[in-house]
Design a protein around this motif. Structure first.
Motif, mmCIF file in Angstrom:
data_model
loop_
_atom_site.group_PDB
_atom_site.id
_atom_site.type_symbol
_atom_site.label_atom_id
_atom_site.label_comp_id
_atom_site.label_asym_id
_atom_site.label_seq_id
_atom_site.Cartn_x
_atom_site.Cartn_y
_atom_site.Cartn_z
ATOM 1 N N ALA A 127 -40.041 -53.884 -48.259
ATOM 2 C CA ALA A 127 -39.348 -54.728 -49.235
ATOM 3 C C ALA A 127 -40.288 -55.806 -49.814
ATOM 4 C CB ALA A 127 -38.137 -55.373 -48.565
ATOM 5 N N LEU A 128 -40.850 -56.633 -48.925
ATOM 6 C CA LEU A 128 -41.700 -57.725 -49.436
ATOM 7 C C LEU A 128 -43.042 -57.205 -49.925
ATOM 8 C CD1 LEU A 128 -41.377 -60.954 -47.267
ATOM 9 C CD2 LEU A 128 -40.282 -60.383 -49.416
ATOM 10 N N GLY A 129 -43.589 -56.200 -49.265
ATOM 11 C CA GLY A 129 -44.887 -55.648 -49.675
ATOM 12 C C GLY A 129 -44.825 -55.117 -51.105
ATOM 13 N N LEU A 130 -43.776 -54.348 -51.413
ATOM 14 C CA LEU A 130 -43.647 -53.810 -52.775
ATOM 15 C C LEU A 130 -43.453 -54.944 -53.775
ATOM 16 C CD1 LEU A 130 -41.389 -50.638 -52.206
ATOM 17 C CD2 LEU A 130 -43.857 -50.694 -52.606
ATOM 18 N N LEU A 131 -42.610 -55.917 -53.392
ATOM 19 C CA LEU A 131 -42.344 -57.046 -54.311
ATOM 20 C C LEU A 131 -43.631 -57.818 -54.622
ATOM 21 C CD1 LEU A 131 -40.241 -58.950 -55.757
ATOM 22 C CD2 LEU A 131 -40.228 -60.289 -53.640
ATOM 23 N N PHE A 132 -44.343 -58.206 -53.561
ATOM 24 C CA PHE A 132 -45.556 -59.010 -53.780
ATOM 25 C C PHE A 132 -46.639 -58.181 -54.472
ATOM 26 C CE2 PHE A 132 -45.328 -63.335 -52.028
ATOM 27 C CZ PHE A 132 -44.058 -63.311 -51.487
ATOM 28 N N GLU A 159 -41.502 -49.933 -58.691
ATOM 29 C CA GLU A 159 -40.453 -50.466 -59.558
ATOM 30 C C GLU A 159 -39.672 -51.549 -58.805
ATOM 31 O OE1 GLU A 159 -38.162 -47.431 -61.370
ATOM 32 O OE2 GLU A 159 -37.098 -48.872 -62.645
ATOM 33 N N ILE A 160 -39.562 -52.710 -59.451
ATOM 34 C CA ILE A 160 -38.806 -53.812 -58.846
ATOM 35 C C ILE A 160 -37.634 -54.125 -59.766
ATOM 36 C CG2 ILE A 160 -38.885 -56.250 -58.083
ATOM 37 C CD1 ILE A 160 -40.749 -54.429 -56.432
ATOM 38 N N ALA A 165 -35.506 -54.089 -54.417
ATOM 39 C CA ALA A 165 -34.716 -55.061 -55.182
ATOM 40 C C ALA A 165 -35.159 -56.455 -54.769
ATOM 41 C CB ALA A 165 -33.239 -54.877 -54.887
ATOM 42 N N HIS A 166 -35.405 -57.288 -55.765
ATOM 43 C CA HIS A 166 -35.687 -58.713 -55.488
ATOM 44 C C HIS A 166 -34.304 -59.371 -55.434
ATOM 45 C CE1 HIS A 166 -38.128 -62.517 -56.807
ATOM 46 N NE2 HIS A 166 -37.688 -62.592 -55.574
#
Ligand SMILES: NC(=O)C1=CN([C@@H]2O[C@H](COP(=O)(O)OP(=O)(O)OC[C@H]3O[C@@H](n4cnc5c(N)ncnc54)[C@H](OP(=O)(O)O)[C@@H]3O)[C@@H](O)[C@H]2O)C=CC1
Ligand SMILES: CC(C)(CO)C(=O)C(=O)O
Length: 316
Positions: free
Chosen positions: A11-16, A46-47, A146-147
């Motif tokens: 989750a956080l890895g993809l977002l950052f 994709e975020i 998803a953020h």
């Protein structure tokens, strides 16, 4: 700080990774599996939610492939962003991080305590940086997340007493990178205090929501659960005191506020238990218990939730 290696395509890895890459940083992303790395190389990240980003990332590989790869000066990142769970911070991963050159900043965004000890680095620790973040993210597919909530990120040296003159510049650079990527980031001279505040939020909310199967907002609605939350908090405050960390009474209101602000969320521990994954209990309530043991403090409620979560993990 233009080249950042993000460890973990969760989750956080993809977002950052997505937001940093979209802001112009050179990013490479390291996943656990080759399958996920391939999907990311073919489809990008994709975020959705609070941020909307679609970005192609060429440089994605599995951890296994990374460790076998010959290291060249061009392949040495300026920073490694640790976005794996605490449960992945042992064995080969710990050895890889511990052996990174001191010129490479190690930036962890993990919750809980104990991960720095797991690395076993006892000297030259001025490149170790902790980020405490209240950003919320949830992985949807291997290539999307998803953020779920915008928050803040505070960064600071894990061992401020060992800082060298260049440390301030490094922190400034990371802060700028994060801000350019759209994160609200600030520097902290006392990140340990912020780590403890976040630790107590997780120690109070995560195990009880996981055991009761309720959302963060539902938790304090039950008077019985609320009283257990308070006991977990009071015990945690005592341990903090022994560590030289003073947690103000207002932090209790802050925890209740987190429950309100994230009312619809299922805590990460509830999500992990539901999915049959190991939880981060060892580094949250387990971390408190280990410190308490050294000082002879009894933490009956933390110990009970710790044992219950460990038993629930065994059920799968
Ligand atoms: N999500 C959030 O909103 C927040 C999370 N945090 C903290 O951030 C950390 C990361 O959380 P989160 O992103 O939610 O967790 P996730 O479980 O979504 O992501 C962790 C990722 O690490 C990967 N991983 C495991 N082992 C390795 C390895 N050896 N090499 C490379 N990647 C590996 C996992 O891969 P695989 O899935 O294939 O096993 C997974 O994709 C945790 O400590 C969490 O407490 C902090 C604040 C908010
Ligand atoms: C703040 C909280 C409790 C939000 O769900 C969290 O950090 C988690 O679930 O791990």
């Amino acid at each position: 700080m233009r080249y950042i290696r993000v460890m973990g395509g969760g989750a956080l890895g993809l977002l950052f990774a997505a937001k940093l890459a979209a802001s112009g940083c050179r990013i490479d992303l390291v996943t656990r599996t080759r399958e996920q790395a391939l999907l990311l190389r073919e489809n990008g990240i994709e975020i959705e939610g609070e941020s909307s980003v679609y970005i192609h990332v060429d440089n994605v590989r599995s951890f296994q492939d990374l460790v076998w790869e010959p290291q060249t000066s061009d392949s040495k990142p300026d920073a490694i962003l640790l976005a794996v769970k605490q449960t992945a911070m042992y064995g080969d991963m710990a050895s890889y991080i511990a052996s990174a050159s001191r010129d490479t900043v190690i930036l962890s965004i993990q919750n809980g305590i104990g991960h720095w000890d797991a690395l076993g680095i006892s000297t030259n620790r001025d490149h170790l940086i902790q980020a405490v973040t209240t950003e919320g993210a949830r992985k949807i597919t291997p290539i999307s997340a998803a953020h779920t909530g915008r928050g803040w990120t505070r960064i600071g040296l894990v061992y401020p007493g060992e800082s060298r003159s260049s440390s301030d510049g490094v922190l400034d650079n990371i802060q700028k990178c994060l801000e350019q990527a759209g994160f609200q980031a600030s520097l902290s001279k006392n990140i340990n205090h912020t780590i403890w505040e976040k630790l107590l939020i997780n120690a109070v909310i995560n195990p009880l929501t996981a055991l009761l199967g309720v959302s963060n907002g539902e938790l304090p609605e039950s008077p019985q659960a609320l009283s257990l939350m308070r006991s977990l908090f009071d015990e945690g405050v005592e341990v903090a005191k022994y560590q030289g960390i003073s947690i103000e009474e207002s932090h209790w209101d802050e925890i209740l506020q987190v429950c309100r602000k994230t009312a619809g969320n299922h805590s990460s521990m509830l999500q992990d238990l539901t999915a049959g994954r190991p939880t981060e209990i060892e580094s949250i309530n387990g971390g408190l218990l280990r410190l308490a043991e050294r000082t002879g403090l009894a933490l009956p409620v933390n110990e009970t939730v710790y044992r219950l979560i460990k038993a629930a993990e065994l059920k799968g």
